[in-house]
Design an enzyme around this catalytic site. Structure first.
Site, PDB file in Angstrom:
ATOM      1  N   ASP A  21       0.758  -1.100   0.059  1.00 22.02           N
ATOM      2  CA  ASP A  21      -0.115  -0.010  -0.110  1.00 22.02           C
ATOM      3  C   ASP A  21       0.773   1.192   0.072  1.00 22.02           C
ATOM      4  OD1 ASP A  21      -2.067  -1.827   0.323  1.00 22.02           O
ATOM      5  OD2 ASP A  21      -2.014  -1.719   2.461  1.00 22.02           O
ATOM      6  N   GLU A 199     -16.163 -25.475   1.328  1.00 19.26           N
ATOM      7  CA  GLU A 199     -16.880 -24.423   0.525  1.00 19.26           C
ATOM      8  C   GLU A 199     -15.832 -23.376   0.066  1.00 19.26           C
ATOM      9  OE1 GLU A 199     -19.874 -22.715   3.035  1.00 19.26           O
ATOM     10  OE2 GLU A 199     -21.228 -24.396   3.035  1.00 19.26           O
TER      11      GLU A 199
END
Length: 333
Positions: A21, A199
């Site tokens: 960043d 999942e």
């Protein structure tokens, strides 16, 4: 020119070995640099960005323990408005769900000196999750852009815009101007470590919005996909006529404007910022990228800088990531 003098005026990317960043503000011949440390707000400055790795640095703010902004400090940006300095940063106290943006202020002419004072949390009325705020003075009015969730816990990251009444207070409602809705913005498989019961949930990401102004044109460049996938930069263009806070005043480019270059050893470029050389003649971008497809979202992300130009229609032409070649540094004071 001697080889030593030449070396002082060129660099090769990445310009530092680590720095997620990254952000650069050029003011009065100084290049001020920040990146995510996670623990504190550290400020670097130099007259010559080729020397950033060895530049003067100072921890300008360490949050007190136990505060709602004491952990996971992300994406700090230093700005200057009305002869005062401001740093915007994302932080939480317990986990990512409590991430918000906070602002500190310094009245000293030199941001490496004086006291940085906490001005508070800057957020919308409903106190939604938010990260990656950047601010611009556009025609005498301050605006903030950031990445947020539409609901309290939905996880999809959208781009929001709001007017400010001062550098630390939002004035009115937040307006959503972008959400991940194009095929290249929706590569959202989460890392295997985050998966439960077999999942594979999806997280779709628009984040890291940064204003970019050129002549009479205004853009917001944002990061899409995810930092652990094929991160890239997208572009929103203001039509120049309507209210900035009208979503209809913004047009999204149908394709990314800056993508990874695996052939050059650059993966997942994102969180781009923009600045001008000290002589005001050259436009530069800064972004972080990985040097491997599996480096993910940690400290392996390193800062890259490179000059860019403009297309005939006035939109930015970022080209491709530049790496492993000597690049003349932005003009020094």
């Amino acid at each position: 020119m001697s080889p030593v003098a030449m070396a002082q005026r060129t660099f090769t990317n990445p310009i530092k070995s680590s720095g997620p960043d990254p952000w650069v503000l050029q003011k009065d011949g100084w290049y001020y640099y920040m990146n995510t440390t996670g623990r504190n707000l550290t400020l670097w400055r130099t007259h010559n960005l080729a020397e950033l790795a060895t530049a003067e640095s100072k921890i300008v703010y360490t949050p007190p323990a136990g505060q709602p902004y004491s952990r996971d400090l992300w994406a700090p940006e230093i700005h200057s408005f009305n002869d005062r300095w401001y740093i915007y940063f994302s932080a939480d106290s317990l986990n990512n769900r409590s991430h918000r943006v906070w602002v500190i202020e310094n009245a000293s002419p030199d941001p490496m000196q004086g006291d940085w004072v906490m001005k508070g949390k800057i957020g919308d009325k409903a106190d939604h999750w938010e990260i990656d705020m950047s601010v611009i003075d556009y025609k005498g009015q301050l605006y903030a852009a950031w990445s947020g969730w539409e609901g309290p816990t939905n996880g999809r990251q959208d781009i929001y815009l709001a007017r400010l009444k001062n550098p630390w207070t939002i004035d009115g409602d937040r307006i959503k101007i972008s959400q991940p809705d194009l095929p290249w913005e929706m590569h959202g498989d989460v890392p295997q470590a985050w998966q439960k019961n077999g999942e594979v949930p999806k997280i779709y990401v628009n984040e890291g919005p940064e204003f970019l102004q050129h002549s009479d044109k205004l853009f917001i460049v944002y990061s899409a996909n995810a930092c652990w996938l094929d991160y890239c930069l997208g572009l929103l263009t203001y039509n120049g006529k309507g209210d900035l806070l009208d979503p209809g005043s913004w047009t999204k480019s149908q394709n990314p404007v800056f993508v990874q270059a695996p052939e050059n050893g650059v993966w997942a470029p994102g969180h781009g910022g923009f600045f001008r050389s000290a002589d005001g003649k050259q436009d530069w971008m800064i972004y972080h990228a990985n040097r491997s497809a599996t480096d993910g979202c940690g400290d392996k992300r390193a800062p890259y800088i490179q000059p860019f130009t403009w297309h005939a229609d006035g939109s930015p032409d970022f080209g491709k990531p530049i790496v492993n070649v000597a690049v003349p540094a932005p003009i020094a004071k």
